[in-house]
Design a protein around this motif. Structure first.
Motif, PDB file in Angstrom:
ATOM      1  N   VAL B  40       1.177   0.746  -1.325  1.00 24.35           N
ATOM      2  CA  VAL B  40       0.961  -0.346  -2.288  1.00 24.35           C
ATOM      3  C   VAL B  40      -0.486  -0.471  -2.728  1.00 24.35           C
ATOM      4  O   VAL B  40      -0.765  -0.989  -3.795  1.00 24.35           O
ATOM      5  N   VAL B  41      -1.410  -0.014  -1.903  1.00 25.87           N
ATOM      6  CA  VAL B  41      -2.804  -0.134  -2.297  1.00 25.87           C
ATOM      7  C   VAL B  41      -3.305   1.090  -3.076  1.00 25.87           C
ATOM      8  O   VAL B  41      -4.301   1.015  -3.780  1.00 25.87           O
ATOM      9  N   ILE B  42      -2.618   2.208  -2.938  1.00 24.73           N
ATOM     10  CA  ILE B  42      -3.028   3.430  -3.644  1.00 24.73           C
ATOM     11  C   ILE B  42      -2.281   3.564  -4.975  1.00 24.73           C
ATOM     12  O   ILE B  42      -2.886   3.861  -6.015  1.00 24.73           O
ATOM     13  N   SER B  43      -0.980   3.315  -4.951  1.00 25.82           N
ATOM     14  CA  SER B  43      -0.170   3.548  -6.160  1.00 25.82           C
ATOM     15  C   SER B  43      -0.732   2.911  -7.436  1.00 25.82           C
ATOM     16  O   SER B  43      -0.747   3.563  -8.471  1.00 25.82           O
ATOM     17  N   PRO B  44      -1.184   1.656  -7.402  1.00 29.36           N
ATOM     18  CA  PRO B  44      -1.651   1.061  -8.653  1.00 29.36           C
ATOM     19  C   PRO B  44      -2.855   1.776  -9.285  1.00 29.36           C
ATOM     20  O   PRO B  44      -3.122   1.595 -10.465  1.00 29.36           O
ATOM     21  N   ILE B  45      -3.599   2.569  -8.500  1.00 29.45           N
ATOM     22  CA  ILE B  45      -4.731   3.284  -9.097  1.00 29.45           C
ATOM     23  C   ILE B  45      -4.569   4.798  -8.941  1.00 29.45           C
ATOM     24  O   ILE B  45      -5.518   5.556  -9.099  1.00 29.45           O
ATOM     25  N   GLU B  48      -5.989   7.185 -11.699  1.00 30.59           N
ATOM     26  CA  GLU B  48      -7.423   7.429 -11.800  1.00 30.59           C
ATOM     27  C   GLU B  48      -8.047   7.853 -10.471  1.00 30.59           C
ATOM     28  O   GLU B  48      -9.212   8.244 -10.417  1.00 30.59           O
ATOM     29  N   PHE B  49      -7.261   7.759  -9.432  1.00 32.97           N
ATOM     30  CA  PHE B  49      -7.751   8.076  -8.088  1.00 32.97           C
ATOM     31  C   PHE B  49      -6.717   8.996  -7.429  1.00 32.97           C
ATOM     32  O   PHE B  49      -6.105   8.640  -6.429  1.00 32.97           O
TER      33      PHE B  49
END
Lengths: 313, 185
Positions: B40-45, B48-49
């Motif tokens: 949940v903390v990685i998927s939204p970015i 670009e990341f």
């Protein structure tokens, strides 16, 4: 916009409570932190500028204020005259309303005037409840704060909105500070020609700016080091949820080079919901509850600039 | 001072230089999980990341962990990290050392190998200089009671990035042997 220029009374601090998504508990947390600080003997003023729903008064159990920030904008009534008693000693409330702060109805100069007057308020702590969204008015208010506080729920939409909010805030901050150093349009220019510069995101933009002129690199490093987010995690249901706070701290540092203080969390608690429904100030009526202790903990951490104690790490 | 030289590794693992061995390990595992998997903390970015960028970070995390861990074992798991280890002495001794229990002289040797002075230890751990020396020289007769002693040993061992539990257990075992001998006499 420079905090240091206008603010003479260094005793006090402005805290802005934002975070991007609505409904994460910003207003509840603002009112509770304010109550806690006031009961500790600090002089507090809460400013409610939640555009979609200025309802801080409900959390304190008082009726909708008749005077609001629109008096300040339209009639020039001084802020101190708009500050209402909250029923809690030492703590006052200035209410915003939908009309005065609706997206485009206030001009940039009016906004600067508001900020100047906020800085001059004779209170030790000014807590500004920003509400949701990443509108420029919201972001500019966030950026004038001495302490920028983001409230987050451990779920993907809130996390996504917060990234968006923080990145927009940082982008605007960098733009403003480079402008004040005389690099007027450089950020916009680079961003607009991002294809040419092979820039896909904020991180690459910062890198590209740093490489353009060495002194811009120094300015950016300085600005980045000052840009600190205080993170509060709300509606936590498991220890896995708490780890999200540390994860976001890590990502902000490793991806954007931003320092984050993960100051604490608030576990999901039906008592909060009941207290809001009863329209009574939570910290007064449930002062000994676990949630109240959690609120005290992160408020103290923000005051002292310290972080959550990791017992589970 | 040792821990300061290694500050950058502690920074990569996002822990303070007084972290214990188990804290180093759990920080490593947490960060490795964070940057290798979607969440949940990685998927939204994630756009670009992407993983490719995160791999660079994973490499730093891996490197920092390897450096800190190789430092923290006295001869134990060092075969795979020999280049990094400050205490490596060659292959044939490895096996022997693996079972070598911690003792006063061993602690003293490790401390000296790492170039840390007695006063430095005292300043950082708040253990008195005389006590550290008495521990190292195994002057059992002047050492404090076992419970206190155990606490001091684990703080000291932790400071040297050694396994605090093993160090305390090994040392106390030797201390007890001495004590029962005295009592017999």
């Amino acid at each position: 916009m420079e905090k240091t220029g206008v603010r003479k009374n260094k005793e006090g601090e402005i805290w802005a409570i934002g975070g991007g998504k609505g409904g994460t508990g910003k207003t509840f947390i603002t009112s509770s932190m304010g109550t806690y600080l006031a009961r500790k003997g600090k002089r507090i003023v809460l400013i409610d500028i939640d555009i979609g729903g200025a309802n801080l008064h409900s959390f304190l159990g008082i009726s909708r204020p008749k005077k609001s920030l629109s008096f300040f904008f339209e009639k020039g009534v001084p802020l101190s005259k708009l500050a209402l008693k909250t029923g809690i000693g030492n703590m006052y409330l200035i209410s915003g309303d939908i009309h005065s702060l609706a997206s485009d109805s206030i001009k940039f100069t009016q906004k600067l005037k508001l900020f100047r007057h906020i800085l001059k308020l004779n209170k030790q702590y000014v807590l500004i409840d920003l509400g949701g969204g990443s509108h420029n008015n919201t972001i500019d208010t966030f950026l004038i704060a001495d302490k920028m506080i983001a409230v987050l729920e451990p779920e993907i939409i809130a996390i996504e909105n917060m990234y968006h909010f923080i990145k927009n805030s940082l982008f605007r901050k960098l733009k403003m500070s480079l402008r004040s150093y005389g690099f007027k349009e450089i950020v916009e220019h680079m961003w607009e020609s991002r294809e040419k510069y092979k820039i896909n995101n904020l991180n690459e933009l910062i890198e590209c700016l740093k490489n353009s002129f060495s002194y811009i690199g120094d300015i950016l490093d300085e600005e980045l080091s000052k840009f600190k987010i205080y993170l509060i995690l709300n509606k936590v249901r498991s220890s896995q949820d708490i780890i999200i706070g540390s994860s976001i701290k890590s990502i902000f540092m490793k991806y954007l080079g931003l320092e984050t203080q993960f100051v604490g969390y608030l576990e999901y608690d039906d008592a909060i919901w009941r207290s809001i429904r009863e329209r009574r100030p939570f910290m007064v009526n449930y002062g000994t509850s676990r949630s109240a202790k959690e609120i005290e903990t992160f408020t103290e951490n923000i005051l002292q600039g310290s972080e959550i104690k990791h017992s589970r790490n | 001072m040792l821990r300061k030289e290694y500050k950058k590794y502690f920074d990569v693992l996002e822990i303070s230089p007084d972290a214990s061995l188990s804290q180093i390990k759990s920080a490593y595992l947490r960060l490795k999980r964070l940057y290798s998997a979607e969440s949940v903390v990685i998927s939204p970015i994630a756009d670009e990341f992407p993983y490719k960028r995160r791999q660079k970070i994973l490499k730093q995390i891996e490197g920092a962990y390897t450096a800190l861990i190789s430092l923290s074992y006295h001869g134990q798991h060092k075969s795979s990290y020999r280049g990094e280890s400050l205490t490596s002495k060659g292959g044939s001794e490895d096996k022997k050392e693996k079972s070598t229990p911690f003792s006063g002289p061993v602690l003293r040797q490790i401390r000296k190998e790492r170039g840390i002075g007695l006063y430095e230890v005292a300043l950082d751990t708040k253990i008195r200089v005389e006590l550290i020396e008495n521990i190292e020289l195994e002057r059992f007769e002047v050492l404090p009671q076992e419970v206190y002693l155990k606490g001091h040993i684990s703080v000291y061992a932790n400071y040297l990035l050694l396994d605090p539990k093993k160090a305390a257990d090994d040392y106390i075992k030797k201390y007890r042997e001495w004590k029962s001998k005295i009592e017999e006499e």
